[in-house]
Design a protein around this motif. Structure first.
Motif: not given
Length: 94
Positions: A17-29, A69-73, A86-94
Motif C-alpha cells: 500500500s502507498i498509504e500504509s504499511d499494511a501488507l494484507v489488503p482488505g475487502d474492497g481495497d 491512483i494518479a500518483v501511483a500510476l 511505492v517509495a516514490l508514491a509515498r514521497e508524492g503523497l507526503g
C-alpha cells in the motif's frame, strides 16, 4: 500471498500500500497490476479467500478520479520495481 490479475493473469506475489504499511489488503481495497497497470478490486470470499476481480463501471470512475491512483500510476511509470514505485508514491503523497 499470490493473487492473479483479472486483466492479464500475472501472478502478483507482493501487495504494498502507498498509504500504509499494511501488507494484507482488505475487502474492497483497490489494486493496480504491475504488469498491465489495470485496476482491480480485492474481494474476500465467503470462505475467507482473498482474490481480485475487475472493477465495476462505477468503481472505474471512482478509481480514475482518485488522486492517489494518479500518483501511483505515475510512480509505476518512473520505477523499475514495485518497491521503488511505492517509495516514490509515498514521497508524492507526503
Amino acid at each position: 500471498m499470490n493473487i492473479c490479475c483479472p486483466s492479464c493473469g500475472r501472478e502478483n506475489e507482493r501487495h504494498q500500500s502507498i498509504e500504509s504499511d499494511a501488507l494484507v489488503p482488505g475487502d474492497g481495497d483497490w489494486a493496480i497490476c504491475w504488469a498491465c497497470a489495470s485496476p482491480a478490486v480485492y474481494v474476500v470470499s465467503d470462505l475467507g479467500v482473498l482474490h481480485l476481480r475487475l472493477p465495476t463501471d462505477a468503481e472505474i470512475l471512482e478509481i480514475q478520479s482518485d488522486p492517489t491512483i494518479a500518483v501511483a500510476l505515475e510512480s509505476m511509470r518512473r520505477s523499475d520495481t514495485p518497491s521503488e514505485a511505492v517509495a516514490l508514491a509515498r514521497e508524492g503523497l507526503g
